[in-house]
Design a protein around this motif. Structure first.
Motif, PDB file in Angstrom:
ATOM      1  N   PHE A 131      31.254  34.114  43.396  1.00 53.56           N
ATOM      2  CA  PHE A 131      31.485  32.701  43.338  1.00 53.56           C
ATOM      3  C   PHE A 131      33.086  32.813  44.061  1.00 53.56           C
ATOM      4  O   PHE A 131      33.733  33.707  43.994  1.00 53.56           O
ATOM      5  CB  PHE A 131      31.949  32.043  41.940  1.00 53.56           C
ATOM      6  CG  PHE A 131      30.440  31.673  41.375  1.00 53.56           C
ATOM      7  CD1 PHE A 131      29.490  30.850  41.957  1.00 53.56           C
ATOM      8  CD2 PHE A 131      29.770  31.808  40.264  1.00 53.56           C
ATOM      9  CE1 PHE A 131      28.366  30.464  41.817  1.00 53.56           C
ATOM     10  CE2 PHE A 131      28.631  31.495  39.628  1.00 53.56           C
ATOM     11  CZ  PHE A 131      27.884  30.620  40.441  1.00 53.56           C
ATOM     12  N   LEU A 132      33.138  31.421  44.771  1.00 47.74           N
ATOM     13  CA  LEU A 132      34.518  31.242  45.451  1.00 47.74           C
ATOM     14  C   LEU A 132      35.506  31.297  44.123  1.00 47.74           C
ATOM     15  O   LEU A 132      35.466  30.380  43.221  1.00 47.74           O
ATOM     16  CB  LEU A 132      34.367  29.998  46.138  1.00 47.74           C
ATOM     17  CG  LEU A 132      33.531  29.983  47.346  1.00 47.74           C
ATOM     18  CD1 LEU A 132      33.378  28.552  47.526  1.00 47.74           C
ATOM     19  CD2 LEU A 132      33.949  30.720  48.378  1.00 47.74           C
ATOM     20  N   GLY A 133      36.472  32.066  44.419  1.00 47.66           N
ATOM     21  CA  GLY A 133      37.431  31.945  43.216  1.00 47.66           C
ATOM     22  C   GLY A 133      37.294  33.169  42.195  1.00 47.66           C
ATOM     23  O   GLY A 133      38.476  33.511  41.404  1.00 47.66           O
ATOM     24  N   LEU A 134      36.246  33.848  42.221  1.00 41.15           N
ATOM     25  CA  LEU A 134      36.002  34.869  41.492  1.00 41.15           C
ATOM     26  C   LEU A 134      35.561  35.973  42.404  1.00 41.15           C
ATOM     27  O   LEU A 134      35.120  35.921  43.712  1.00 41.15           O
ATOM     28  CB  LEU A 134      35.003  34.622  40.409  1.00 41.15           C
ATOM     29  CG  LEU A 134      35.046  33.508  39.409  1.00 41.15           C
ATOM     30  CD1 LEU A 134      33.901  33.349  38.479  1.00 41.15           C
ATOM     31  CD2 LEU A 134      36.564  33.648  38.668  1.00 41.15           C
TER      32      LEU A 134
ATOM     33  N   LEU B  43      32.206  33.835  34.201  1.00 42.64           N
ATOM     34  CA  LEU B  43      33.702  34.010  34.269  1.00 42.64           C
ATOM     35  C   LEU B  43      34.165  34.785  33.146  1.00 42.64           C
ATOM     36  O   LEU B  43      33.716  34.861  32.231  1.00 42.64           O
ATOM     37  CB  LEU B  43      34.507  32.852  34.077  1.00 42.64           C
ATOM     38  CG  LEU B  43      35.982  32.583  33.850  1.00 42.64           C
ATOM     39  CD1 LEU B  43      36.690  33.016  35.046  1.00 42.64           C
ATOM     40  CD2 LEU B  43      36.139  31.232  33.036  1.00 42.64           C
ATOM     41  N   PRO B  44      34.910  35.832  33.385  1.00 46.72           N
ATOM     42  CA  PRO B  44      35.543  36.460  34.615  1.00 46.72           C
ATOM     43  C   PRO B  44      34.888  37.362  35.499  1.00 46.72           C
ATOM     44  O   PRO B  44      35.583  38.324  35.950  1.00 46.72           O
ATOM     45  CB  PRO B  44      37.116  36.839  34.081  1.00 46.72           C
ATOM     46  CG  PRO B  44      36.638  37.556  32.905  1.00 46.72           C
ATOM     47  CD  PRO B  44      35.522  36.822  32.316  1.00 46.72           C
ATOM     48  N   LEU B  45      33.713  37.444  35.417  1.00 44.50           N
ATOM     49  CA  LEU B  45      32.760  38.616  36.050  1.00 44.50           C
ATOM     50  C   LEU B  45      32.556  38.386  37.641  1.00 44.50           C
ATOM     51  O   LEU B  45      33.197  37.346  38.263  1.00 44.50           O
ATOM     52  CB  LEU B  45      31.304  38.595  35.218  1.00 44.50           C
ATOM     53  CG  LEU B  45      31.787  38.624  33.750  1.00 44.50           C
ATOM     54  CD1 LEU B  45      30.105  38.840  33.499  1.00 44.50           C
ATOM     55  CD2 LEU B  45      32.520  39.814  33.368  1.00 44.50           C
TER      56      LEU B  45
ATOM     57  N   TYR C 199      35.862  43.877  37.306  1.00 49.06           N
ATOM     58  CA  TYR C 199      35.865  42.632  37.130  1.00 49.06           C
ATOM     59  C   TYR C 199      37.189  42.079  37.296  1.00 49.06           C
ATOM     60  O   TYR C 199      37.387  40.685  37.854  1.00 49.06           O
ATOM     61  CB  TYR C 199      35.395  42.263  35.923  1.00 49.06           C
ATOM     62  CG  TYR C 199      33.864  42.681  35.564  1.00 49.06           C
ATOM     63  CD1 TYR C 199      32.886  42.295  36.487  1.00 49.06           C
ATOM     64  CD2 TYR C 199      33.258  43.204  34.544  1.00 49.06           C
ATOM     65  CE1 TYR C 199      31.558  42.377  36.567  1.00 49.06           C
ATOM     66  CE2 TYR C 199      32.063  43.286  34.061  1.00 49.06           C
ATOM     67  CZ  TYR C 199      31.078  43.092  35.258  1.00 49.06           C
ATOM     68  OH  TYR C 199      29.673  43.126  35.060  1.00 49.06           O
ATOM     69  N   LEU C 200      38.239  42.637  36.660  1.00 46.01           N
ATOM     70  CA  LEU C 200      39.214  42.076  36.352  1.00 46.01           C
ATOM     71  C   LEU C 200      40.567  42.229  37.713  1.00 46.01           C
ATOM     72  O   LEU C 200      41.496  41.538  37.885  1.00 46.01           O
ATOM     73  CB  LEU C 200      40.074  42.579  35.234  1.00 46.01           C
ATOM     74  CG  LEU C 200      39.109  42.514  34.091  1.00 46.01           C
ATOM     75  CD1 LEU C 200      40.079  42.823  32.695  1.00 46.01           C
ATOM     76  CD2 LEU C 200      38.912  40.849  33.856  1.00 46.01           C
TER      77      LEU C 200
ATOM     78  N   LEU D 217      43.664  44.887  31.735  1.00 41.95           N
ATOM     79  CA  LEU D 217      43.263  45.705  32.916  1.00 41.95           C
ATOM     80  C   LEU D 217      44.247  46.912  32.755  1.00 41.95           C
ATOM     81  O   LEU D 217      43.975  48.171  33.220  1.00 41.95           O
ATOM     82  CB  LEU D 217      43.924  44.936  34.252  1.00 41.95           C
ATOM     83  CG  LEU D 217      43.553  45.571  35.585  1.00 41.95           C
ATOM     84  CD1 LEU D 217      42.136  46.100  35.686  1.00 41.95           C
ATOM     85  CD2 LEU D 217      43.866  44.637  36.646  1.00 41.95           C
ATOM     86  N   ALA D 218      45.524  46.795  32.200  1.00 42.55           N
ATOM     87  CA  ALA D 218      46.621  47.833  32.055  1.00 42.55           C
ATOM     88  C   ALA D 218      46.134  48.761  30.936  1.00 42.55           C
ATOM     89  O   ALA D 218      46.515  49.897  30.875  1.00 42.55           O
ATOM     90  CB  ALA D 218      47.904  47.310  31.853  1.00 42.55           C
TER      91      ALA D 218
END
Length: 331
Positions: A107-110, A82-84, A236-237, A205-206
Protein backbone atom coordinates in the motif's frame (compact mmCIF):
# COMPACT_ATOMS: atom_id res chain seq x y z
CA UNK A 1 16.46 -55.65 -0.59
CA UNK A 2 13.23 -56.90 0.95
CA UNK A 3 10.53 -54.42 1.92
CA UNK A 4 11.13 -54.76 5.69
CA UNK A 5 14.82 -53.87 5.36
CA UNK A 6 14.01 -50.98 3.04
CA UNK A 7 11.59 -49.51 5.58
CA UNK A 8 14.16 -49.85 8.36
CA UNK A 9 16.76 -48.05 6.25
CA UNK A 10 14.28 -45.31 5.30
CA UNK A 11 13.33 -44.78 8.94
CA UNK A 12 16.96 -44.60 10.01
CA UNK A 13 17.80 -42.12 7.25
CA UNK A 14 14.83 -39.93 8.15
CA UNK A 15 15.72 -39.99 11.84
CA UNK A 16 19.36 -39.14 11.12
CA UNK A 17 18.33 -36.25 8.88
CA UNK A 18 15.96 -34.91 11.54
CA UNK A 19 18.59 -35.14 14.29
CA UNK A 20 21.18 -33.46 12.09
CA UNK A 21 18.77 -30.65 11.30
CA UNK A 22 17.89 -30.19 14.95
CA UNK A 23 21.53 -30.05 15.84
CA UNK A 24 22.22 -27.47 13.15
CA UNK A 25 19.37 -25.26 14.26
CA UNK A 26 20.22 -25.71 17.93
CA UNK A 27 23.84 -24.69 17.36
CA UNK A 28 22.73 -21.70 15.29
CA UNK A 29 20.22 -20.51 17.90
CA UNK A 30 20.69 -22.34 21.20
CA UNK A 31 17.75 -20.61 22.94
CA UNK A 32 15.27 -21.34 20.13
CA UNK A 33 13.32 -24.59 19.80
CA UNK A 34 14.21 -26.60 16.71
CA UNK A 35 10.80 -26.13 15.10
CA UNK A 36 10.88 -22.36 15.60
CA UNK A 37 14.46 -22.20 14.33
CA UNK A 38 13.45 -24.07 11.18
CA UNK A 39 10.62 -21.61 10.56
CA UNK A 40 12.98 -18.70 11.13
CA UNK A 41 15.42 -20.10 8.60
CA UNK A 42 12.63 -20.57 6.06
CA UNK A 43 11.40 -17.00 6.58
CA UNK A 44 14.92 -15.64 6.14
CA UNK A 45 15.18 -17.41 2.78
CA UNK A 46 11.72 -16.19 1.81
CA UNK A 47 12.62 -12.59 2.67
CA UNK A 48 15.62 -12.70 0.36
CA UNK A 49 13.60 -14.19 -2.49
CA UNK A 50 10.71 -11.75 -2.02
CA UNK A 51 13.10 -8.80 -2.07
CA UNK A 52 14.64 -10.07 -5.29
CA UNK A 53 11.21 -10.45 -6.91
CA UNK A 54 9.97 -6.98 -5.95
CA UNK A 55 9.49 -4.51 -8.78
CA UNK A 56 7.94 -1.06 -9.09
CA UNK A 57 5.03 0.06 -11.22
CA UNK A 58 4.68 3.78 -11.90
CA UNK A 59 1.20 5.21 -11.24
CA UNK A 60 -0.14 8.73 -10.85
CA UNK A 61 -0.13 8.15 -7.07
CA UNK A 62 3.52 7.07 -6.99
CA UNK A 63 5.72 4.03 -7.54
CA UNK A 64 3.96 0.94 -6.28
CA UNK A 65 6.07 -1.96 -5.04
CA UNK A 66 4.61 -5.26 -6.18
CA UNK A 67 5.52 -8.95 -6.27
CA UNK A 68 3.90 -11.31 -8.77
CA UNK A 69 3.86 -15.09 -8.87
CA UNK A 70 2.08 -17.47 -11.21
CA UNK A 71 0.38 -16.96 -14.56
CA UNK A 72 -2.87 -17.55 -16.30
CA UNK A 73 -5.99 -15.75 -17.42
CA UNK A 74 -7.33 -15.27 -13.88
CA UNK A 75 -5.66 -13.13 -11.23
CA UNK A 76 -5.78 -12.79 -7.45
CA UNK A 77 -5.01 -9.57 -5.57
CA UNK A 78 -3.55 -9.79 -2.04
CA UNK A 79 -4.00 -6.81 0.30
CA UNK A 80 -1.96 -6.64 3.50
CA UNK A 81 -2.38 -4.84 6.81
CA UNK A 82 -0.52 -2.41 9.10
CA UNK A 83 2.45 -2.35 9.71
CA UNK A 84 3.08 -5.14 7.21
CA UNK A 85 3.59 -5.25 3.47
CA UNK A 86 3.05 -7.78 0.71
CA UNK A 87 5.53 -10.19 2.32
CA UNK A 88 2.66 -11.15 4.65
CA UNK A 89 1.16 -13.25 1.83
CA UNK A 90 4.28 -15.15 0.75
CA UNK A 91 3.04 -18.53 2.00
CA UNK A 92 -0.44 -18.17 0.52
CA UNK A 93 0.94 -16.90 -2.79
CA UNK A 94 3.34 -19.85 -3.03
CA UNK A 95 0.41 -22.24 -2.67
CA UNK A 96 -1.98 -20.36 -4.95
CA UNK A 97 0.38 -19.37 -7.77
CA UNK A 98 -0.35 -22.64 -9.65
CA UNK A 99 -4.00 -21.56 -9.81
CA UNK A 100 -3.87 -17.77 -10.32
CA UNK A 101 -1.65 -14.94 -11.37
CA UNK A 102 -0.99 -13.66 -7.84
CA UNK A 103 -0.44 -9.92 -7.43
CA UNK A 104 0.75 -8.63 -4.05
CA UNK A 105 1.33 -4.85 -3.84
CA UNK A 106 2.49 -2.68 -0.95
CA UNK A 107 0.00 0.00 0.00
CA UNK A 108 0.97 3.64 -0.43
CA UNK A 109 2.56 4.68 2.87
CA UNK A 110 3.53 1.12 3.86
CA UNK A 111 6.25 -1.23 2.73
CA UNK A 112 8.37 -0.11 -0.18
CA UNK A 113 5.81 1.81 -2.23
CA UNK A 114 6.79 5.43 -2.83
CA UNK A 115 3.80 7.80 -2.72
CA UNK A 116 3.89 10.84 -4.97
CA UNK A 117 3.69 14.25 -3.32
CA UNK A 118 0.09 14.89 -2.33
CA UNK A 119 -1.02 11.30 -2.98
CA UNK A 120 -4.10 10.21 -1.05
CA UNK A 121 -3.23 7.57 1.52
CA UNK A 122 -6.76 6.97 2.80
CA UNK A 123 -8.67 3.80 1.85
CA UNK A 124 -10.36 5.50 -1.13
CA UNK A 125 -6.97 6.66 -2.38
CA UNK A 126 -5.64 3.13 -2.06
CA UNK A 127 -8.59 1.81 -4.10
CA UNK A 128 -7.84 4.33 -6.85
CA UNK A 129 -4.19 3.25 -6.83
CA UNK A 130 -5.17 -0.44 -7.11
CA UNK A 131 -7.43 0.23 -10.07
CA UNK A 132 -4.64 2.05 -11.88
CA UNK A 133 -2.14 -0.66 -10.94
CA UNK A 134 -4.36 -3.42 -12.32
CA UNK A 135 -4.88 -1.41 -15.51
CA UNK A 136 -1.11 -1.06 -15.89
CA UNK A 137 -0.73 -4.82 -15.38
CA UNK A 138 -3.46 -5.61 -17.91
CA UNK A 139 -5.74 -7.22 -15.33
CA UNK A 140 -9.47 -6.69 -15.58
CA UNK A 141 -10.97 -8.81 -12.78
CA UNK A 142 -9.51 -10.27 -9.58
CA UNK A 143 -10.19 -12.55 -6.67
CA UNK A 144 -9.36 -10.37 -3.67
CA UNK A 145 -7.71 -11.73 -0.50
CA UNK A 146 -7.35 -9.19 2.30
CA UNK A 147 -6.82 -8.68 6.02
CA UNK A 148 -6.49 -5.94 8.64
CA UNK A 149 -6.66 -2.40 7.18
CA UNK A 150 -6.42 -4.04 3.75
CA UNK A 151 -9.87 -5.47 4.45
CA UNK A 152 -11.36 -1.99 4.56
CA UNK A 153 -9.78 -1.23 1.19
CA UNK A 154 -11.11 -4.53 -0.17
CA UNK A 155 -14.67 -3.75 0.89
CA UNK A 156 -14.49 -0.32 -0.74
CA UNK A 157 -12.98 -1.87 -3.86
CA UNK A 158 -15.92 -4.28 -4.02
CA UNK A 159 -18.45 -1.45 -3.65
CA UNK A 160 -16.79 1.10 -5.93
CA UNK A 161 -15.74 -1.36 -8.65
CA UNK A 162 -18.00 -4.41 -8.40
CA UNK A 163 -17.32 -5.36 -12.00
CA UNK A 164 -13.67 -5.96 -11.14
CA UNK A 165 -14.16 -8.33 -8.17
CA UNK A 166 -14.78 -12.02 -8.87
CA UNK A 167 -14.71 -13.03 -5.18
CA UNK A 168 -13.58 -11.72 -1.80
CA UNK A 169 -11.81 -13.62 0.99
CA UNK A 170 -11.51 -11.57 4.20
CA UNK A 171 -9.52 -12.24 7.35
CA UNK A 172 -9.72 -10.16 10.55
CA UNK A 173 -10.23 -6.59 9.41
CA UNK A 174 -12.09 -3.30 9.75
CA UNK A 175 -15.86 -3.39 9.59
CA UNK A 176 -18.38 -0.57 9.49
CA UNK A 177 -18.88 -0.96 13.26
CA UNK A 178 -15.11 -0.99 14.00
CA UNK A 179 -13.41 1.36 11.57
CA UNK A 180 -11.02 2.08 13.09
CA UNK A 181 -11.13 -0.43 15.96
CA UNK A 182 -10.75 1.09 19.44
CA UNK A 183 -7.28 -0.45 19.84
CA UNK A 184 -6.05 1.72 16.96
CA UNK A 185 -6.95 5.06 18.56
CA UNK A 186 -3.68 5.44 20.55
CA UNK A 187 -1.72 4.52 17.42
CA UNK A 188 -3.54 7.16 15.39
CA UNK A 189 -2.93 9.78 18.07
CA UNK A 190 0.81 9.02 18.16
CA UNK A 191 0.93 9.13 14.35
CA UNK A 192 -0.74 12.54 14.36
CA UNK A 193 2.05 13.70 16.67
CA UNK A 194 4.67 12.16 14.39
CA UNK A 195 5.86 9.82 17.14
CA UNK A 196 4.53 6.33 16.36
CA UNK A 197 7.44 5.05 14.26
CA UNK A 198 10.05 6.21 16.76
CA UNK A 199 8.26 5.23 19.96
CA UNK A 200 6.78 1.87 18.88
CA UNK A 201 8.49 0.48 15.81
CA UNK A 202 12.10 1.62 16.23
CA UNK A 203 12.58 -0.19 19.58
CA UNK A 204 11.25 -3.42 18.06
CA UNK A 205 13.53 -3.04 15.08
CA UNK A 206 16.54 -2.46 17.33
CA UNK A 207 15.73 -5.37 19.64
CA UNK A 208 14.18 -8.35 17.90
CA UNK A 209 13.68 -10.18 21.23
CA UNK A 210 11.53 -7.26 22.36
CA UNK A 211 9.64 -7.47 19.07
CA UNK A 212 8.86 -11.14 19.80
CA UNK A 213 7.84 -10.46 23.42
CA UNK A 214 4.28 -10.39 24.72
CA UNK A 215 4.33 -6.58 24.48
CA UNK A 216 5.91 -6.55 21.02
CA UNK A 217 4.47 -6.89 17.53
CA UNK A 218 5.08 -10.64 17.65
CA UNK A 219 3.29 -11.27 20.93
CA UNK A 220 0.41 -8.95 20.12
CA UNK A 221 -0.36 -10.16 16.62
CA UNK A 222 1.06 -13.69 16.24
CA UNK A 223 0.24 -16.95 18.02
CA UNK A 224 3.82 -18.19 17.63
CA UNK A 225 6.13 -15.17 17.89
CA UNK A 226 9.21 -17.29 18.64
CA UNK A 227 9.09 -18.53 15.04
CA UNK A 228 9.51 -15.02 13.60
CA UNK A 229 12.94 -14.48 12.05
CA UNK A 230 14.86 -11.23 12.49
CA UNK A 231 14.44 -10.78 8.74
CA UNK A 232 10.65 -10.66 9.13
CA UNK A 233 10.90 -7.62 11.39
CA UNK A 234 13.49 -6.06 9.10
CA UNK A 235 11.25 -6.60 6.09
CA UNK A 236 8.22 -5.03 7.75
CA UNK A 237 9.62 -2.34 10.00
CA UNK A 238 12.78 -1.04 8.31
CA UNK A 239 11.03 0.87 5.48
CA UNK A 240 8.58 2.39 7.99
CA UNK A 241 11.22 3.55 10.47
CA UNK A 242 13.27 4.93 7.59
CA UNK A 243 10.24 6.77 6.13
CA UNK A 244 8.06 7.71 9.13
CA UNK A 245 6.22 10.50 7.35
CA UNK A 246 4.73 8.01 4.88
CA UNK A 247 3.67 5.68 7.67
CA UNK A 248 2.14 8.46 9.76
CA UNK A 249 0.22 9.69 6.73
CA UNK A 250 -1.21 6.22 6.20
CA UNK A 251 -2.21 5.85 9.85
CA UNK A 252 -3.78 9.27 10.30
CA UNK A 253 -5.86 8.64 7.18
CA UNK A 254 -7.48 5.75 9.09
CA UNK A 255 -9.04 8.04 11.69
CA UNK A 256 -12.18 8.59 9.61
CA UNK A 257 -14.63 5.71 9.28
CA UNK A 258 -14.21 4.99 5.57
CA UNK A 259 -16.85 2.23 5.78
CA UNK A 260 -19.64 4.38 7.24
CA UNK A 261 -22.90 3.62 5.43
CA UNK A 262 -21.42 0.80 3.33
CA UNK A 263 -23.73 -2.00 4.43
CA UNK A 264 -26.49 -1.56 1.77
CA UNK A 265 -23.88 -1.73 -0.99
CA UNK A 266 -22.29 -4.84 0.52
CA UNK A 267 -25.72 -6.43 0.71
CA UNK A 268 -26.36 -5.63 -2.94
CA UNK A 269 -23.11 -7.26 -4.08
CA UNK A 270 -23.35 -10.57 -5.94
CA UNK A 271 -19.69 -11.56 -5.54
CA UNK A 272 -19.17 -14.58 -3.25
CA UNK A 273 -17.57 -13.57 0.05
CA UNK A 274 -15.96 -15.82 2.65
CA UNK A 275 -14.74 -14.58 6.06
CA UNK A 276 -12.04 -16.20 8.21
CA UNK A 277 -11.63 -14.81 11.72
CA UNK A 278 -8.89 -15.47 14.27
CA UNK A 279 -10.71 -15.50 17.60
CA UNK A 280 -7.69 -14.66 19.78
CA UNK A 281 -7.27 -11.27 18.09
CA UNK A 282 -7.37 -8.41 20.61
CA UNK A 283 -7.47 -5.68 17.96
CA UNK A 284 -10.39 -6.68 15.73
CA UNK A 285 -12.94 -8.11 18.12
CA UNK A 286 -15.27 -11.08 17.43
CA UNK A 287 -18.20 -8.73 16.88
CA UNK A 288 -16.59 -7.91 13.52
CA UNK A 289 -17.06 -11.51 12.41
CA UNK A 290 -20.67 -11.44 13.59
CA UNK A 291 -21.27 -8.27 11.57
CA UNK A 292 -19.67 -9.59 8.39
CA UNK A 293 -21.56 -12.88 8.61
CA UNK A 294 -24.78 -11.12 7.62
CA UNK A 295 -23.38 -8.11 5.73
CA UNK A 296 -22.88 -9.52 2.23
CA UNK A 297 -25.48 -10.37 -0.38
CA UNK A 298 -23.65 -13.55 -1.42
CA UNK A 299 -22.07 -14.63 1.86
CA UNK A 300 -20.34 -18.00 2.01
CA UNK A 301 -20.23 -17.85 5.77
CA UNK A 302 -17.67 -17.23 8.48
CA UNK A 303 -15.03 -19.64 9.75
CA UNK A 304 -13.93 -18.83 13.29
CA UNK A 305 -10.38 -19.95 14.06
CA UNK A 306 -9.73 -20.52 17.75
CA UNK A 307 -6.36 -19.48 19.16
CA UNK A 308 -5.35 -17.38 16.14
CA UNK A 309 -4.41 -13.71 16.38
CA UNK A 310 -4.54 -10.86 13.87
CA UNK A 311 -1.73 -11.96 11.57
CA UNK A 312 -2.73 -15.62 11.47
CA UNK A 313 -2.78 -15.66 7.60
CA UNK A 314 0.99 -15.40 7.69
CA UNK A 315 1.26 -18.29 10.15
CA UNK A 316 -1.35 -20.49 8.48
CA UNK A 317 -1.01 -19.97 4.73
CA UNK A 318 -2.28 -23.48 4.01
CA UNK A 319 -5.64 -22.49 5.50
CA UNK A 320 -5.78 -19.34 3.37
CA UNK A 321 -5.05 -21.41 0.27
CA UNK A 322 -7.59 -24.09 1.14
CA UNK A 323 -10.35 -21.55 1.70
CA UNK A 324 -9.41 -19.48 -1.34
CA UNK A 325 -9.57 -22.48 -3.68
CA UNK A 326 -12.96 -23.49 -2.31
CA UNK A 327 -14.28 -19.95 -2.73
CA UNK A 328 -12.89 -19.62 -6.24
CA UNK A 329 -14.65 -22.79 -7.29
CA UNK A 330 -17.94 -21.17 -6.24
CA UNK A 331 -17.34 -17.92 -8.13
Amino acid sequence: MIRRDFLKLSFATTALTAMTSMGRFASAAPDVAAGDAALRAEAARDAKAWRAARRFVATSAGRVAVVERGRGPQAALFLHGLPLNSFQWRGAVARLAPHRRCIAPDFLGLGHSEPAAGARLDPEGQVAMLVELLDKLGVDKVDVVASDSGGAVAQLFLVLHPERVRSLLLANCDTEIDCPPPAMLPVIELAKQGKFAQEWLAPWLADKAKARSAEGLGGICYARPAALADEVFETYLRPLVDNPQRLHGYITALERNALHGIKPALKASTAPVRVLWGMADDIFLPRGADYLEQAFGNSKGVRRIEGSKLFWPEERPELVAQEALALWRSA
